[in-house]
Design an enzyme around this catalytic site. Sequence first.
Site, PDB file in Angstrom:
ATOM      1  N   LYS A 193      14.927   6.751   0.329  1.00  0.00           N
ATOM      2  CA  LYS A 193      14.206   7.958   0.714  1.00  0.00           C
ATOM      3  C   LYS A 193      14.977   8.780   1.743  1.00  0.00           C
ATOM      4  CE  LYS A 193      10.576   7.087   2.780  1.00  0.00           C
ATOM      5  NZ  LYS A 193       9.332   6.973   3.525  1.00  0.00           N
ATOM      6  N   ARG A 268      -1.081   9.161   4.807  1.00  0.00           N
ATOM      7  CA  ARG A 268      -1.219   7.785   4.333  1.00  0.00           C
ATOM      8  C   ARG A 268      -2.617   7.505   3.797  1.00  0.00           C
ATOM      9  NH1 ARG A 268       3.224   4.565   5.811  1.00  0.00           N
ATOM     10  NH2 ARG A 268       4.340   5.350   7.630  1.00  0.00           N
ATOM     11  N   ARG A 307      21.132  -5.097   2.393  1.00  0.00           N
ATOM     12  CA  ARG A 307      21.175  -4.305   3.617  1.00  0.00           C
ATOM     13  C   ARG A 307      20.994  -5.198   4.846  1.00  0.00           C
ATOM     14  NH1 ARG A 307      16.997   0.720   4.134  1.00  0.00           N
ATOM     15  NH2 ARG A 307      15.593  -0.709   5.189  1.00  0.00           N
ATOM     16  N   ARG A 313      18.410  -5.656  10.806  1.00  0.00           N
ATOM     17  CA  ARG A 313      16.957  -5.518  10.854  1.00  0.00           C
ATOM     18  C   ARG A 313      16.325  -6.802  10.370  1.00  0.00           C
ATOM     19  NH1 ARG A 313      14.807   0.211   8.504  1.00  0.00           N
ATOM     20  NH2 ARG A 313      12.922  -1.059   8.347  1.00  0.00           N
ATOM     21  N   ARG A 325       6.104  -6.063   2.366  1.00  0.00           N
ATOM     22  CA  ARG A 325       6.225  -4.629   2.660  1.00  0.00           C
ATOM     23  C   ARG A 325       6.088  -3.807   1.388  1.00  0.00           C
ATOM     24  NH1 ARG A 325      11.816  -4.558   5.330  1.00  0.00           N
ATOM     25  NH2 ARG A 325      11.664  -2.303   5.177  1.00  0.00           N
TER      26      ARG A 325
END
Length: 369
Positions: A193, A268, A307, A313, A325
């Site tokens: 995104k 949301r 990633r 992360r 998620r």
Amino acid sequence: MIKLHDLYFKPFISEEEVDATVQRLVDEIANDLQDEIPVFVGILNGSFMFVSDFVKKYPKPCEVTFIKLASYEGLKSTEDIHRLIGLTQDLSGRKVVILEDIIDSGNTLKEVHRIFENENVDELKIATLFYKPEAYKKDFKLHYVGIEIPNKFIVGYGLDYNGLGRDLPAIYQLKTTQHMTNLVLFGPPGAGKGTQANFLKEKYNLVHISTGDVFRFNIKNKTALGMLAKSFMDKGELVPDQVTIDLLNAEVEKNTGANGFIFDGFPRTNAQAEALDHLMDSKDSQINAMIALEVDDEVLVGRLLERGKTSGRKDDADESIIRNRITEYYKKTAILKDYYAAQDKYFGVDGVGSIEDITERLNKVIDKL
Ligand code: IMP
Ligand code: MG
């Protein structure tokens, strides 16, 4: 919505309301003048349609004549009034009613009074279909006023923007923001995104508003709204939608020159989507599309784990967290997908392939909006 030359106008006053207003003015004036035969003086060009409808409705004998003045250039009234056609008949001793389409600064009206200064008419009354009180700078009395309107440029029913729009039977108002393309961008974690948003904002001159970034920026800079948002977060409460909307509004206001916005991270919920619609509406604008990047779960998991090896992360390193998620994302966005699909504004875009391929697919959707 209509476009005249380079500008967009939105419907403002319907044909029916204009008609009812003309009728009301006719009734008031006929009632005051009783059996006098008045001379109605239209101010060309703008008043031709008003005068025509007015005298057709006028219940008693009357005379009609016109004078032609010009003051407007584009969207602005000028002090410099040109008298193009003056009075061509003797009106001494007559009851005269000026029929103006619109009174704005009052400059034209001043010139009208000057024209009648030495005419020795029995009575000079002013009637105007539209009146912008906030713009009026003179103190000539307006005897009959159709509709008071805000100080915004209008067209239709005789009124023009550089020659166009006089023929429209209804009234349209200049949009406060011109045409914008506003997108709500969605994509599960790992869909790319952020990368795509960067391309889109370049190509279409859009401003990317990521709610997360907006919050962080406002809190870091201790803005009033940032502090308000923080006060809820500190109590472990969700920031109320209105606070978020106020923050977004501030971002939109900061970027009035943009061709549009990419909203990321908001809305949301249904309530937020509605609030965003209201916000856009208040800017004379709209959300044009919800674009969701669609990527198969297994591909996402693979990408995120990859990633995670370099990003550091924590939430990219654990497969079950990643799957959670992704599930969360679909749970949350399903409602919004329905919300925008109901307005024919949902576009799913295949998010698997090279970055260029995906950008190309997004461009295709946006170019069609
Ligand atoms: P004023 O001299 O500023 O009072 O403006 C009067 C004339 O300006 C009108 O007769 C119109 O021709 C023009 N005008 C004022 N406001 C508008 C508008 O909103 N749209 C189109 N023409 C307008
Ligand atoms: Mg006029």
